[in-house]
Write a protein that holds these residues in place. Structure first.
Motif, PDB file in Angstrom:
ATOM      1  N   HIS A 155     -91.828  45.117  19.643  1.00 39.08           N
ATOM      2  CA  HIS A 155     -92.998  44.868  20.423  1.00 39.08           C
ATOM      3  C   HIS A 155     -92.756  45.529  21.865  1.00 39.08           C
ATOM      4  O   HIS A 155     -93.757  45.766  22.350  1.00 39.08           O
ATOM      5  N   THR A 159     -96.005  47.688  20.988  1.00 34.51           N
ATOM      6  CA  THR A 159     -97.245  46.978  21.214  1.00 34.51           C
ATOM      7  C   THR A 159     -97.436  46.732  22.608  1.00 34.51           C
ATOM      8  O   THR A 159     -98.347  46.975  22.772  1.00 34.51           O
ATOM      9  N   THR A 184     -93.277  38.694  19.280  1.00 38.03           N
ATOM     10  CA  THR A 184     -94.264  39.493  19.791  1.00 38.03           C
ATOM     11  C   THR A 184     -94.201  38.701  21.448  1.00 38.03           C
ATOM     12  O   THR A 184     -94.403  39.528  22.324  1.00 38.03           O
TER      13      THR A 184
END
Length: 337
Positions: A155, A159, A184
């Motif tokens: 992440h 992300t 996350t």
């Protein structure tokens, strides 16, 4: 003969999800939401599944007879089953009996095997069971999603960097996320803090089980987060603030996201949006608050999220079929020549 790539194409569908700007006109606020439900299995967990499995392959930790074994509320199990199917590995998932039946069906549909357990200590029950099984059989490979730093790393390098490229002006004032494994929250939090040290990293947690706020774990209705213990990955997250969201608030917002925005997402997404709106209200209408839409709604049909729809189904099923003057059904009449 055509040449074939050895990399399963479905894996290239993971990541690079859009960042949606959601205007909440009634509240006179807006937030930004990363559409992680658009990953191929329907959740953000596809990212960690691909990253951990490919890292294990590169480091000789997986053999052709290996069995991927993980404890999960469902989404990680679905994602591991997808990656396992694409790469040819057996996958065995340990799941709480309280997880929705749709998640079990999706895992089995992708070829995964399931063993259910009674969650006497939340996720910790299944984690301990997985460790025992791996000690007794060397074929088992444990992704260890709750403690594996690769989870947060993916992440942090994936992300979060996508978010920073996509958000207007590459500015993030606050990042809001619940935690299941903590990957996350920790990974995105680190990268966003590095880019914007003044950004506020916010942990969303169920009001009924606000463990980061020092409360005791308890039952709640936001499936996939706060599973009865604080995962090791969360302990290294750069958390500035915690926001509690009740199960009822999460449910109502999830239904609103479907009815007003056409977003078919799960209850944890609704909870994230509730917390993000609270942050936007605190920071002002010009603030750029980012959150995550974690997974798709279809895996929650048997839960309270679809309770009203099931009641309509039950009513329609019990109603007599309307008929015309000659006693034939008035709809769905199929004529064959």
């Amino acid at each position: 003969m055509p040449s074939f790539s050895t990399r399963p194409p479905v894996l290239d569908l993971i990541g690079q999800t859009p960042l949606l700007e959601l205007p909440f006109r009634k509240e006179r606020l807006r937030i930004f939401a990363k559409a992680e439900f658009l990953n191929p299995s329907g959740s953000i967990k596809d990212r960690l599944a691909r990253h951990i499995i490919e890292h294990a392959e590169e480091n000789g930790m997986l053999q052709r007879d290996s069995i991927i074994l993980e404890c999960t509320s469902g989404n990680t199990g679905i994602s591991l089953s997808l990656v396992g199917a694409a790469k040819g590995y057996r996958v065995k998932i340990l799941m709480s009996r309280t997880a929705s039946i749709e998640r079990r069906n999706l895992i089995r549909h992708l070829g995964g095997e399931i063993e259910l357990f009674e969650p006497t200590q939340g996720y910790a029950t299944g984690i301990h069971l997985a460790q025992q099984m791996a000690e007794n059989d060397s074929r088992y490979f444990l992704p260890r999603q709750f403690e594996n730093p690769l989870n947060a790393e993916d992440h942090e390098r994936g992300t979060a960097l996508e978010i920073l490229r996509q958000v207007p002006g590459q500015r993030v004032d606050a990042f809001v996320s619940g935690y299941g494994t903590g990957g996350t929250l920790t990974g995105c939090g680190r990268a966003i803090k590095r880019a914007h040290p003044s950004a506020c990293v916010v942990a969303m947690e169920p009001a009924e089980s606000a463990m980061l706020s020092g409360e005791m774990p308890c039952c709640h209705g936001i499936e996939g987060i706060a599973g009865g213990f604080v995962p090791p990955l969360v302990l290294s997250a750069p958390i500035d603030q915690r926001i509690k969201v009740s199960s009822e608030e999460a449910l109502t917002m999830t239904q609103r996201l479907a009815a007003e925005y056409g977003l078919l997402v799960g209850t944890s997404s609704g909870a994230n949006v509730c917390a993000a709106l609270q942050m936007a209200r605190m920071l002002g209408p010009d603030a750029q608050v980012v959150t995550i839409l974690c997974d798709r709604a279809e895996r929650y049909y048997s839960t309270r999220l679809f309770e009203a729809s099931r009641h309509v189904d039950a009513f329609e099923s019990s109603s007599p079929v309307a008929s015309n003057s000659v006693g034939m059904p008035t709809e769905s009449v199929l004529c064959r020549s």
